[in-house]
Design an enzyme around this catalytic site. Structure first.
Site, PDB file in Angstrom:
ATOM      1  N   GLU A 145       0.050  -1.414   5.615  1.00 10.49           N
ATOM      2  CA  GLU A 145       1.069  -1.014   6.598  1.00 10.49           C
ATOM      3  C   GLU A 145       0.853   0.417   7.049  1.00 10.49           C
ATOM      4  OE1 GLU A 145       4.773   0.597   8.279  1.00 10.49           O
ATOM      5  OE2 GLU A 145       3.781   1.291   6.477  1.00 10.49           O
ATOM      6  N   ASP A 151       0.838  -1.209   0.000  1.00 10.42           N
ATOM      7  CA  ASP A 151       0.000   0.000   0.000  1.00 10.42           C
ATOM      8  C   ASP A 151       0.869   1.254   0.000  1.00 10.42           C
ATOM      9  OD1 ASP A 151       0.837  -0.740   2.648  1.00 10.42           O
ATOM     10  OD2 ASP A 151      -0.559   0.716   3.484  1.00 10.42           O
TER      11      ASP A 151
HETATM   12 ZN   LIG Z   1       6.609   2.506   4.357  1.00 11.20          ZN
END
Ligand SMILES: [Zn+2]
Length: 381
Positions: free
Chosen positions: A138, A73
């Protein structure tokens, strides 16, 4: 692999706008790429359109397991008009590849994967295995790494490279944990000319702050880590009240604590709860905790074997340092085993999350070679 193909791969995955979503498209792209080289992989679904990827390359004999990890992401591009080059066009200008995720961290992700492929392509002999752990989410929540750890995919790690941007100058072997939370104070509104009919949520929050601050300070003073420093809390945002002549019925405080192993997440959460209990004894309304993120610190030896392997590949003078920021390593650190950690990847941390984010193409290509040499050295016996 040819240089142009390496650059094309990075451009292709930057063009997938995986802003806290759509990681499956990135995972499928990598799955197809790995399949071209007969490397099997598995997609692990977290939510619709959001899949992590795990792939394993086996060596010729038993040995250590080296995890290589990056998140799929990226953060939002913000106002696209502010970008000189569109954030999802992956344009190359003067040796720089521009786009959201160019630094954080699609270049690190692509470099880790390509180095893995080249181990196979070049028939490099090694012991043990290389295990790719590409994660969803994340940037917000660290959901992917949590799921992979919960489902056992990380149980066998002996070493872990996370390709977050560190620059070539340093390797990160430890970082603080992070707790993000809200304190919600609920009272009752009333006209400010008759405050006795209301319950002042703002005053309750002031009480909470006054009671909690010394407790957090005591925890801060209780331990100091030689590299990470202390556990600290910062109250960062406060919102509340409706209008100037009403008793405020609701106030929300946001806060972020940065945590060291010696004054850890559990101790900090206990201090929050003690504070709330104390406040709630003396007020008419209520003050509550809403936990947003609770990630532990992670630590390995400063000059662990993986750091040393990277130094052999990239230069013996590279510093190994700790940092305050958090990564997926927080979750991977929860496995029931000590492992060698090296957070090390192309790009500079300061170039993350900004307008006109870019990576130097040479830096990216260099990291592919460094990773391949590091895998080879770390897994040589
Ligand atoms: Zn990162």
């Amino acid at each position: 692999m040819e240089k142009n193909k390496k650059i094309q791969i990075l451009q292709d995955i930057i063009k997938i706008d995986s802003v806290n979503d759509k990681e499956t498209e990135v995972a499928e792209y990598l799955q197809n790429l790995l399949a071209e080289y007969a490397i099997d992989s598995e997609l692990i679904e977290y939510a619709p359109n959001r899949s992590s990827i795990v792939a394993v390359l086996e060596g010729s004999r038993p040995g250590k397991t080296l995890g290589i990890s990056g998140h799929l992401d990226v953060v939002a591009a913000g106002d696209e008009d502010e970008w000189t080059y569109p954030p999802f066009a992956a344009e190359i200008v003067d040796g720089k590849l521009y786009g959201r995720g160019a630094t954080d961290m699609k270049s690190g992700l692509a470099a880790l994967v390509i180095a893995m492929i080249e181990m196979k392509e070049n028939n490099v002999d090694f012991a043990g295995k290389i295990k790719l752990l590409g994660t969803v989410g994340e940037e917000v929540g660290m959901y992917g790494s949590k799921q992979l750890v919960d489902e056992g995919y990380a149980d066998d790690l002996d070493g872990l490279i996370i390709g977050e941007p560190s620059s070539i100058k340093q390797i990160i072997y430890a970082h603080k944990g992070s707790i993000q939370y809200e304190i919600i104070s609920t009272g009752r509104s009333a006209h400010s000319s008759m405050p006795e009919l209301g319950i002042d949520a703002l005053q309750q929050m002031v009480d909470y702050i006054n009671i909690s601050n010394p407790k957090y300070q005591a925890l801060e003073d209780s331990a100091e880590h030689p590299a990470l420093g202390r556990t600290i809390n910062v109250n960062t945002v406060i919102n509340g009240g409706d209008q100037i002549n009403s008793v405020p019925a609701k106030v929300v405080l946001k806060a972020n604590a940065r945590i060291i192993p010696q004054a850890d997440n559990d101790q900090f959460v206990a201090a929050i709860n003690e504070s709330l209990e104390e406040v709630n004894k003396s007020i008419e309304g209520k003050v509550e905790l809403n936990m947003l993120q609770n990630n532990p610190p992670v630590e390995s030896a400063q000059n662990n074997d993986l750091v040393e392997s990277i130094r052999k590949a990239a230069g013996k003078d590279i510093k190994s340092i700790s940092m305050a920021g958090a990564t997926d390593a927080s979750n991977f650190g929860r496995i029931d085993k000590d492992f060698d950690l090296a957070i090390f990847g192309p790009g500079e941390l300061e170039r993350s999350h900004i307008v006109d984010e870019y990576v130097e193409i040479d830096d990216y290509l260099n990291f592919i070679d460094i990773y391949r040499a590091s895998y080879t050295d770390y897994l040589s016996h």
